[in-house]
Design a protein around this motif. Structure first.
Motif, mmCIF file in Angstrom:
data_model
loop_
_atom_site.group_PDB
_atom_site.id
_atom_site.type_symbol
_atom_site.label_atom_id
_atom_site.label_comp_id
_atom_site.label_asym_id
_atom_site.label_seq_id
_atom_site.Cartn_x
_atom_site.Cartn_y
_atom_site.Cartn_z
ATOM 1 N N LEU A 1 -10.408 -0.253 5.757
ATOM 2 C CA LEU A 1 -10.008 0.029 5.147
ATOM 3 C C LEU A 1 -11.053 0.587 4.099
ATOM 4 C CD1 LEU A 1 -9.347 3.821 6.873
ATOM 5 C CD2 LEU A 1 -11.511 2.715 7.358
ATOM 6 N N ASP A 2 -11.621 0.875 2.960
ATOM 7 C CA ASP A 2 -11.454 0.896 1.233
ATOM 8 C C ASP A 2 -10.298 1.720 1.233
ATOM 9 O OD1 ASP A 2 -13.493 -1.316 1.706
ATOM 10 O OD2 ASP A 2 -15.588 0.300 0.981
ATOM 11 N N SER A 3 -10.183 2.435 1.230
ATOM 12 C CA SER A 3 -8.816 3.359 1.210
ATOM 13 C C SER A 3 -7.851 3.124 1.532
ATOM 14 C CB SER A 3 -9.935 5.094 2.127
ATOM 15 O OG SER A 3 -9.534 4.727 3.119
ATOM 16 N N PHE A 4 -7.903 2.459 2.490
ATOM 17 C CA PHE A 4 -6.517 1.546 2.919
ATOM 18 C C PHE A 4 -6.206 0.727 4.303
ATOM 19 C CE2 PHE A 4 -2.588 1.424 5.159
ATOM 20 C CZ PHE A 4 -1.398 1.087 3.883
ATOM 21 N N GLY A 5 -5.980 -0.117 4.051
ATOM 22 C CA GLY A 5 -6.515 -1.301 4.338
ATOM 23 C C GLY A 5 -6.906 -2.884 3.827
ATOM 24 N N ASN A 6 -7.785 -2.782 3.098
ATOM 25 C CA ASN A 6 -8.304 -4.083 2.442
ATOM 26 C C ASN A 6 -6.831 -4.680 1.645
ATOM 27 O OD1 ASN A 6 -11.068 -3.488 3.780
ATOM 28 N ND2 ASN A 6 -12.165 -2.709 2.892
ATOM 29 N N ARG A 7 -6.786 -4.034 0.797
ATOM 30 C CA ARG A 7 -5.966 -4.108 -0.171
ATOM 31 C C ARG A 7 -4.577 -4.841 0.135
ATOM 32 N NH1 ARG A 7 -5.670 -5.829 -5.699
ATOM 33 N NH2 ARG A 7 -3.685 -5.277 -7.013
ATOM 34 N N LEU A 8 -4.075 -4.213 1.588
ATOM 35 C CA LEU A 8 -2.654 -4.369 2.276
ATOM 36 C C LEU A 8 -3.137 -5.394 2.468
ATOM 37 C CD1 LEU A 8 0.066 -3.711 3.196
ATOM 38 C CD2 LEU A 8 -1.551 -2.213 5.368
ATOM 39 N N LEU A 9 -4.160 -5.770 3.113
ATOM 40 C CA LEU A 9 -4.095 -7.222 3.949
ATOM 41 C C LEU A 9 -4.469 -8.769 2.918
ATOM 42 C CD1 LEU A 9 -4.929 -9.149 6.436
ATOM 43 C CD2 LEU A 9 -7.295 -8.620 6.225
ATOM 44 N N GLN A 10 -5.047 -8.539 1.608
ATOM 45 C CA GLN A 10 -5.155 -9.583 0.188
ATOM 46 C C GLN A 10 -3.464 -9.556 0.223
ATOM 47 O OE1 GLN A 10 -7.571 -7.563 -2.451
ATOM 48 N NE2 GLN A 10 -9.332 -7.511 -1.291
ATOM 49 N N ALA A 11 -2.664 -8.674 0.041
ATOM 50 C CA ALA A 11 -1.879 -8.676 0.261
ATOM 51 C C ALA A 11 -0.765 -9.625 1.071
ATOM 52 C CB ALA A 11 -1.095 -7.802 -0.889
ATOM 53 N N GLN B 1 -1.522 5.038 -2.679
ATOM 54 C CA GLN B 1 -0.593 4.245 -1.967
ATOM 55 C C GLN B 1 -0.605 3.312 -3.029
ATOM 56 O OE1 GLN B 1 0.672 4.188 2.071
ATOM 57 N NE2 GLN B 1 -1.406 5.255 2.770
ATOM 58 N N ASP B 2 0.326 2.300 -2.989
ATOM 59 C CA ASP B 2 0.796 0.992 -3.574
ATOM 60 C C ASP B 2 0.432 -0.071 -2.295
ATOM 61 O OD1 ASP B 2 0.905 -1.102 -5.257
ATOM 62 O OD2 ASP B 2 2.525 -0.482 -7.228
ATOM 63 N N GLU B 3 -1.006 -0.864 -1.329
ATOM 64 C CA GLU B 3 -0.379 -1.457 -1.099
ATOM 65 C C GLU B 3 -0.105 -2.545 -1.586
ATOM 66 O OE1 GLU B 3 -4.377 -1.278 1.518
ATOM 67 O OE2 GLU B 3 -5.325 0.212 -0.198
ATOM 68 N N TRP B 4 -0.581 -3.048 -3.028
ATOM 69 C CA TRP B 4 0.283 -4.696 -3.040
ATOM 70 C C TRP B 4 1.590 -4.858 -2.985
ATOM 71 C CZ3 TRP B 4 -3.704 -8.364 -3.461
ATOM 72 C CH2 TRP B 4 -3.428 -9.806 -3.715
ATOM 73 N N GLN B 5 1.766 -3.943 -3.337
ATOM 74 C CA GLN B 5 3.707 -4.056 -3.219
ATOM 75 C C GLN B 5 3.686 -3.567 -1.591
ATOM 76 O OE1 GLN B 5 6.115 -4.032 -4.711
ATOM 77 N NE2 GLN B 5 4.876 -5.074 -7.034
ATOM 78 N N ILE B 6 3.458 -2.956 -1.008
ATOM 79 C CA ILE B 6 3.780 -2.874 0.316
ATOM 80 C C ILE B 6 3.424 -3.970 1.307
ATOM 81 C CG2 ILE B 6 2.737 -1.594 3.050
ATOM 82 C CD1 ILE B 6 1.977 0.983 1.023
#
Length: 374
Positions: free
Chosen positions: A95-105, A318-323
């Motif tokens: 989701l744009d709200s959570f998940g996309n940036r997490l996967l990229q990181a 949430q800081d998805e990149w750091q997670i």
């Protein structure tokens, strides 16, 4: 035969490893039958349930196959050590709200560390998640990152490997009853800071929208934080639709109608959505009632609503990149060293303000600095 006990590993897991080693060594050849259950009980001097647990782990990896009335047969050897290092990742979805940036990181950090990332999506379904876990563990991957769909582990092979200390990391939603490597937003501290933020701004009749059935620890922690500040009556379990199960019928209209009814009957000063899907339903209900935010009612959400038509509400980010980065760093530390200096990492969140919360306090009251981290 009596196995030399290692207190770090469950007995059935040690038997599973011993049988797997014998299959790989050719003692039990492909296509031949394993000793019957009674003989294995006598051989290892353990109970029937212990032998069955060990055999189930072998079956989960498709190394053996029970055939009713005939016996249990060896299908294949465990895969030999590969040259390409691999990390498996299982997410409910993106989701744009959570998940996309997490996967990229996670993908970027895994690549930087020399690992191939293999991604599977569970779509919030337990059966799909279990199949993905079995598939990745059987490859085998060097380590696994999982964002679980439920609060309890449903996969026996996964539970056994976590307890045995294998490199398996849980991200975002903690499993109950199992101590694993874990990286997440500090959901409890973040939600408590939000509840205090709303109270400090004079919001007295806060209503927290949530699902009729909650199955993950993140939402439970957020709920508990609000109950500490506003009492148990603030929690409103009304919603049936979810943001991860895209195959289910869309009942969002009924959910929106229930929110509208709550607004008209209880007249809350502020509505809180515990995730971006809930916030989107709240905004739609407010729009249909032709109310003005924050003049008529305030709204606060968790995670941004960037993938929805209306997204200009204050929320906890949430800081998805750091997670993602710290998840890979911690997992690789476990893979390389067999142990970690810190098994549990909680990442601070921050409040992002979009002027959707009315400030109903005296001039000498406490103001909250924008984008403060918690």
């Amino acid at each position: 035969m009596k196995l030399k006990m290692n207190p770090k590993f469950p007995l059935y897991y040690q038997i599973y490893e011993d049988l797997k080693q014998k299959i790989n060594a050719g003692e039990y050849r492909i296509g031949t039958q394993l000793p019957i259950e009674h003989d294995l009980i006598a051989q290892y001097r353990v109970s029937r349930i212990t032998i069955r647990q060990a055999l189930q782990l072998l079956a989960d990896e498709h190394l053996i196959k029970p055939e009713p009335g005939k016996g249990t047969f060896v299908l294949k050897k465990s895969p030999t050590k590969k040259t390409q290092k691999m990390i498996g990742l299982i997410l409910p979805g993106l989701l744009d709200s959570f998940g996309n940036r997490l996967l990229q990181a996670i993908e970027q950090e895994a690549t930087n560390r020399g690992y191939l990332l293999i991604v599977r999506f569970s779509h919030g379904e337990q059966i799909t998640e279990q199949k993905a876990i079995d598939e990745l563990l059987a490859l085998p991957v060097d380590g696994l990152i999982l964002e679980p769909s439920q609060v309890t582990a449903q996969n026996s092979a996964l539970s056994a490997r976590i307890m045995a200390g294998d490199p398996i990391l849980i991200v975002d939603k903690e499993l109950t009853g199992i101590r694993s490597l874990f990286v997440s937003t500090d959901h409890a501290a973040g939600a408590l800071a939000v509840a205090r933020y709303l109270a400090d701004r004079g919001q007295k009749t806060v209503r927290v929208l949530t699902y009729l059935q909650i199955s993950n620890a993140t939402l439970e922690k957020r709920q508990n934080a609000f109950q500490q500040i506003f009492g148990s009556n603030c929690i409103q379990p009304l919603i049936t639709t979810t943001q991860v199960n895209w195959d289910e019928p869309d009942h969002s209209e009924q959910d929106i109608d229930r929110i509208k009814q709550l607004i008209l009957e209880q007249k809350p000063s502020c509505l809180v959505g515990l995730d971006s899907h809930l916030a989107s339903l709240i905004i739609q209900a407010i729009w249909e009632l032709q109310l003005v935010v924050p003049r008529d009612i305030s709204i606060f959400g968790f995670d941004s609503g960037a993938n929805y038509r209306f997204n200009n509400y204050s929320y906890l980010a949430q800081d998805e990149w750091q997670i993602g980065k710290q998840s890979v760093d911690l997992l690789v530390e476990k893979i390389d060293n067999g142990h970690v200096t810190q098994s549990r990492i909680l990442i601070p969140a921050k409040i992002i303000e979009h002027e959707s919360i009315a400030k109903n306090i005296d001039s000498d009251g406490l103001s909250i600095e924008k984008n403060m981290y918690f």
